[in-house]
Design an enzyme around this catalytic site. Structure first.
Site, PDB file in Angstrom:
ATOM      1  N   GLY A  44      34.719  45.576  43.369  1.00  0.00           N
ATOM      2  CA  GLY A  44      33.556  45.213  42.552  1.00  0.00           C
ATOM      3  C   GLY A  44      33.948  44.620  41.214  1.00  0.00           C
ATOM      4  CB  CYS A  45      36.305  45.736  38.614  1.00  0.00           C
ATOM      5  SG  CYS A  45      35.493  47.328  38.303  1.00  0.00           S
ATOM      6  CB  THR A  46      38.393  41.904  41.824  1.00  0.00           C
ATOM      7  OG1 THR A  46      39.415  42.854  41.487  1.00  0.00           O
ATOM      8  CG2 THR A  46      39.022  40.550  42.100  1.00  0.00           C
ATOM      9  CB  ALA A  49      36.852  39.890  36.509  1.00  0.00           C
TER      10      ALA A  49
END
Length: 148
Positions: A44-46, A49
């Site tokens: 999710g964070c990738t 970003a």
């Protein structure tokens, strides 16, 4: 204390993972996308970003500077930025100052276990340092579309 639209954004004053100073006073006059995320290099964070990075020129054309914050170390941030060619500042908040100041250090639960962690939240801050929007339901794959 929970921040709300119209509040003055808590101050930033630290070095990003590239060694550049990120200071609220120097950012006055620019609009800021300040996004808090749980952990570098997770799905999710990738996605979040990379979506912001892929649309960075569009955001910059709207006058925004993008700054990401997690409690990961600057060393992890550097690897994350390099792996995905991220072209914006990442701040390490390992001492929890920013996550607490912005009210995003919260109790979470997974598989019946509770723990403290960062709530994925984005704050839009205007040129005067005032919060103009808070995005709590972040669409990680289309996050740039949520920023106006």
């Amino acid at each position: 204390m929970k921040l709300k639209i119209g509040d003055k954004a808590p101050l930033l004053n630290q070095l990003d993972s590239d060694g550049n100073e990120v200071n609220s006073t120097k950012l006055l006059g620019s609009k800021i996308v300040l996004y808090f995320y749980p952990k570098d290099d997770t799905p999710g964070c990738t996605a979040q970003a990379c979506n912001l990075n892929d649309n960075l020129e569009l955001l910059q054309n709207k006058g925004y500077k993008v700054i990401g914050v997690s409690i990961d170390s600057n060393e992890k941030h550097t690897k994350f930025k390099k792996k995905y060619n991220l072209n914006f500042s990442l701040l390490s908040d390992s001492n929890l100052d920013l996550v607490n100041a912005y009210g995003v250090w919260v109790e979470k639960s997974m598989y019946g276990r509770t723990y403290m962690g960062t709530a994925r939240t984005t704050f839009l801050i205007n040129e005067e340092g005032i919060i103009t929007d808070i995005i709590e339901k972040v669409d990680t794959k289309n996050h740039s579309n949520q920023i106006h």
